[in-house]
Design an enzyme around this catalytic site. Structure first.
Site, short mmCIF file in Angstrom:
data_model
loop_
_atom_site.label_atom_id
_atom_site.label_comp_id
_atom_site.label_asym_id
_atom_site.label_seq_id
_atom_site.Cartn_x
_atom_site.Cartn_y
_atom_site.Cartn_z
CG ASN A 63 -1.94 1.01 1.27
OD1 ASN A 63 -1.65 2.19 1.51
ND2 ASN A 63 -3.16 0.61 1.03
CB ALA A 64 0.53 4.61 -1.49
CB CYS A 71 3.21 -10.53 5.28
SG CYS A 71 4.27 -9.21 5.91
CD GLU A 73 4.91 -14.78 5.45
OE1 GLU A 73 6.13 -14.90 5.61
OE2 GLU A 73 4.39 -13.76 4.94
CB CYS A 108 4.59 -13.21 9.31
SG CYS A 108 3.82 -12.15 8.08
#
Length: 159
Positions: A63-64, A71, A73, A108
């Protein structure tokens, strides 16, 4: 004769497991192709295996506003959770790195830990080679849901 039969059955079981995990790793490599990563150009795919054999795939989505990306996962796990799954057998992770096995970020690792410490994580390379670890090995001395049930000191909240 009985020992030989038992060895054949053990080998067949290990071979089936190896073959099954190779397929999950292949799916993580495929999922990598769908990554949306216009900023980092770092594609990651994941394939999450449930105990009933269902596989959920995910890829990273950037995303900007950088911290709003997700991620691969966490995408795969979120897809599984949104369909009622909470208990996982393994996850395979893939990237484009040829010289190193991909490893999940700290966020993650903690996200995986939410669903147990004793399930398998396959860190792979584009050629399909991999290293097998557990969530616990990736995040030793971790904090999980069961820790919230432990006895706590009695403190008075002054706010």
């Amino acid at each position: 004769m009985g020992d030989q039969k038992m060895r054949r059955e053990l080998f067949k079981g290990l071979n089936d497991r190896f073959s099954g995990m190779k397929e999950v790793i292949r799916k993580s490599l495929e999922a990598r192709k769908f990554a949306y990563c216009p900023y980092s150009k770092f594609r990651v795919g994941a394939a999450l295996l449930t105990h009933d054999g269902t596989v959920f795939t995910g890829c990273n989505v950037e995303n900007a506003c950088f911290n709003l990306g997700i991620c691969a996962e966490r995408t795969a796990i979120s897809k599984a959770v949104s369909e009622g799954y909470r208990d996982f057998k393994a996850i395979a992770i893939a990237s484009d790195m040829c010289e190193h096995f991909i490893s999940p970020c700290g966020g993650c690792r903690q996200f995986m830990r939410e669903f147990g410490a004793n399930w398998d994580v396959y860190l792979s390379k584009p050629d399909g080679s991999y290293v097998e670890m557990t969530v616990e090995e990736l995040l030793p001395a971790s904090f999980g849901p069961e820790d919230l049930q432990m006895k706590k000191a009695n403190i008075r909240n002054e706010f």
